[in-house]
Design a protein around this motif. Structure first.
Motif, short mmCIF file in Angstrom:
data_model
loop_
_atom_site.label_atom_id
_atom_site.label_comp_id
_atom_site.label_asym_id
_atom_site.label_seq_id
_atom_site.Cartn_x
_atom_site.Cartn_y
_atom_site.Cartn_z
N ALA A 30 0.85 -1.19 0.00
CA ALA A 30 0.00 0.00 0.00
C ALA A 30 0.89 1.24 0.00
CB ALA A 30 -0.92 -0.01 1.22
N LEU A 31 0.81 2.02 -1.07
CA LEU A 31 1.63 3.23 -1.18
C LEU A 31 1.18 4.27 -0.16
CD1 LEU A 31 1.84 3.58 -5.06
CD2 LEU A 31 3.49 2.52 -3.50
N LYS A 32 2.13 4.88 0.50
CA LYS A 32 1.82 5.89 1.51
C LYS A 32 1.45 7.21 0.84
CE LYS A 32 4.86 3.85 4.99
NZ LYS A 32 6.07 4.06 5.87
N PRO A 33 0.69 8.04 1.54
CA PRO A 33 0.28 9.33 0.96
C PRO A 33 1.48 10.19 0.58
CG PRO A 33 -0.99 8.83 2.93
CD PRO A 33 0.10 7.81 2.87
N TRP A 34 1.33 10.89 -0.53
CA TRP A 34 2.30 11.89 -0.95
C TRP A 34 1.58 12.93 -1.79
CZ3 TRP A 34 4.82 13.98 -5.31
CH2 TRP A 34 5.94 14.77 -5.01
N LYS A 35 1.42 14.14 -1.23
CA LYS A 35 0.71 15.24 -1.87
C LYS A 35 -0.73 14.85 -2.24
CE LYS A 35 4.83 17.61 -3.68
NZ LYS A 35 4.72 18.89 -2.94
N ASP A 36 -1.35 14.02 -1.41
CA ASP A 36 -2.73 13.60 -1.67
C ASP A 36 -3.69 14.78 -1.68
OD1 ASP A 36 -1.46 11.14 -1.39
OD2 ASP A 36 -3.23 10.21 -0.45
N GLU A 37 -3.39 15.79 -0.88
CA GLU A 37 -4.28 16.95 -0.82
C GLU A 37 -4.30 17.72 -2.15
OE1 GLU A 37 -0.21 18.40 0.27
OE2 GLU A 37 -1.43 16.61 0.66
N TYR A 41 -8.79 12.91 -5.67
CA TYR A 41 -10.02 13.32 -6.33
C TYR A 41 -10.81 14.26 -5.42
CZ TYR A 41 -8.95 9.51 -9.54
OH TYR A 41 -8.33 8.70 -10.44
N GLY A 42 -11.49 15.19 -6.06
CA GLY A 42 -12.35 16.10 -5.32
C GLY A 42 -13.71 15.48 -5.06
N VAL A 55 -18.24 9.04 -10.59
CA VAL A 55 -18.20 10.24 -11.41
C VAL A 55 -17.61 11.35 -10.56
CG1 VAL A 55 -19.53 11.90 -12.77
CG2 VAL A 55 -20.25 9.50 -12.69
N VAL A 56 -16.47 11.88 -11.01
CA VAL A 56 -15.71 12.86 -10.23
C VAL A 56 -15.89 14.25 -10.84
CG1 VAL A 56 -13.38 13.56 -9.51
CG2 VAL A 56 -14.03 11.14 -9.49
N ASP A 57 -16.07 15.24 -9.99
CA ASP A 57 -16.18 16.63 -10.44
C ASP A 57 -14.87 17.10 -11.04
OD1 ASP A 57 -17.18 19.32 -10.65
OD2 ASP A 57 -16.01 19.79 -8.86
N TYR A 58 -14.93 17.57 -12.29
CA TYR A 58 -13.76 18.13 -12.96
C TYR A 58 -14.15 19.47 -13.56
CZ TYR A 58 -10.36 18.97 -16.68
OH TYR A 58 -9.44 19.56 -17.52
N THR A 277 -7.85 14.51 -20.21
CA THR A 277 -8.09 14.68 -18.77
C THR A 277 -7.54 13.53 -17.92
OG1 THR A 277 -10.05 16.02 -19.23
CG2 THR A 277 -9.87 15.08 -17.02
N PRO A 278 -7.72 12.27 -18.30
CA PRO A 278 -7.22 11.19 -17.44
C PRO A 278 -5.71 11.24 -17.18
CG PRO A 278 -8.79 10.32 -19.01
CD PRO A 278 -8.50 11.72 -19.42
N VAL A 279 -4.91 11.65 -18.17
CA VAL A 279 -3.47 11.72 -17.97
C VAL A 279 -3.13 12.76 -16.91
CG1 VAL A 279 -1.28 12.34 -19.08
CG2 VAL A 279 -2.92 10.91 -20.29
N ARG A 280 -3.88 13.83 -16.87
CA ARG A 280 -3.67 14.89 -15.89
C ARG A 280 -4.27 14.55 -14.53
NH1 ARG A 280 -3.47 20.68 -14.99
NH2 ARG A 280 -2.47 20.90 -17.01
N MET A 281 -5.42 13.89 -14.49
CA MET A 281 -6.22 13.83 -13.27
C MET A 281 -6.27 12.48 -12.59
SD MET A 281 -7.18 16.96 -12.89
CE MET A 281 -8.30 16.70 -11.52
N THR A 282 -5.81 11.40 -13.23
CA THR A 282 -5.85 10.09 -12.58
C THR A 282 -5.05 10.12 -11.28
OG1 THR A 282 -6.16 8.88 -14.65
CG2 THR A 282 -5.22 7.65 -12.81
N ASP A 283 -5.65 9.68 -10.21
CA ASP A 283 -4.97 9.61 -8.90
C ASP A 283 -4.16 8.31 -8.87
OD1 ASP A 283 -4.20 9.25 -6.25
OD2 ASP A 283 -6.09 9.98 -5.43
#
Length: 294
Positions: A30-37, A41-42, A55-58, A277-283
């Protein structure tokens, strides 16, 4: 105490130990958080398919203009850590299918996990290695790889046909040989999904994979005939619902066929998002942790 009872207790103890070790192994991946904030995803507007589709707000003004110092050209410095450059290099790797150029970040051998990214039309290894474009998302992936003891390859695909796919299959086998106990994840964006589709039909490569990520990719109507489908290889989809190149509904139909057949699958749909969008926004952290847990 009767011997049979002793043997039974021993079996119970061994089972408990093995279970504890398995839990530890799962937790270690399990990868630890890094700049998750910054990258998480919003607002999730809605969910369906028993929670497997979100469905994520973009919003372009917020997620491009508000995130970038120069829109679509340079992200704000808060999203990037260039310290990761000490762990990266360009290399040409020999694979069973021939040499392939990669930008490599992380451990060459004994990695905890491997991620291989495939670009779309007109790209090469520089696209997936770019720290400052795409909202800093590839820089985050590189940092997650280094911090998690893994390795990330951004590959230059020579072509999007069988020959190109063979090189990626060869890279998968090479990565697995270098880190035999670690999961290998293949991520394909846009036209790169043609490579994922061909690799999915290669039973040898599929055997070395632990999951695939399809980011704004083309729908594969015959996916049910592939070795990956038969192996129930987990698939994570991300897509913009306003994608004018590859329709989101076509990919959602594939996602639902997979789930109906018992294949682990998740889908993140960016409301109003376009083809890029997915390349930029995928978490990446959420995506990889979900795949590791399958």
């Amino acid at each position: 105490m009767p011997q049979s009872t002793v043997h039974c207790l021993r079996r119970l103890v061994f089972a408990a130990v093995f279970t504890a070790l398995a839990v530890q192994d799962a937790a270690a991946l399990a990868l630890k958080p890094w700049k998750d904030e910054l990258f998480g995803y919003g607002t999730v507007i809605e969910t369906s398919d028993d929670g497997a589709l979100s469905v994520v707000d973009y919003q372009e003004m917020r997620d491009i203009n508000g995130r970038d110092q120069v829109p679509e050209r340079r992200v704000k410095s808060a999203y990037v850590s260039t310290a990761v450059k000490t762990a990266q290099k360009n290399a040409t790797l020999d694979t069973p299918a021939g040499p392939i150029d990669v930008a490599m970040t992380g451990k060459g051998e004994g990695a905890a996990f491997t991620v291989i990214f495939i670009h779309g039309r007109g790209g090469d290894r520089r696209l997936g290695n770019n720290d400052w474009n795409f909202g800093g998302n590839f820089n985050r992936l590189k940092n997650l790889a280094v911090r998690g003891g893994g390795v990330y390859y951004a590959a230059s695909v020579p072509s999007f046909d069988d020959k190109g796919a063979a090189r990626i299959s060869g890279l998968i086998l090479t990565a697995k040989a270098l880190s035999p106990d670690a999961p290998v994840i293949l991520a394909c964006a846009s036209m790169g999904s043609f490579i994922c589709a061909r690799v999915a039909r290669d039973p040898v490569a599929v055997k070395s994979l632990s999951g695939m990520v399809l980011m704004g990719g083309a729908a594969d109507g015959d996916y049910a005939k592939t070795a990956a489908f038969k192996a129930k290889l987990p698939v994570f989809f991300t897509h913009g619902d306003s994608d004018s190149v590859y329709q989101a509904n076509d990919q959602i139909a594939v996602f639902r066929k997979l789930r109906k057949a018992g294949v682990p699958a998740r889908f993140v749909l960016f409301q109003t998002g376009g083809h890029g969008t997915p390349v930029r926004m995928t978490d990446w952290r959420e995506t990889l942790n979900w795949l590791f847990a399958q």
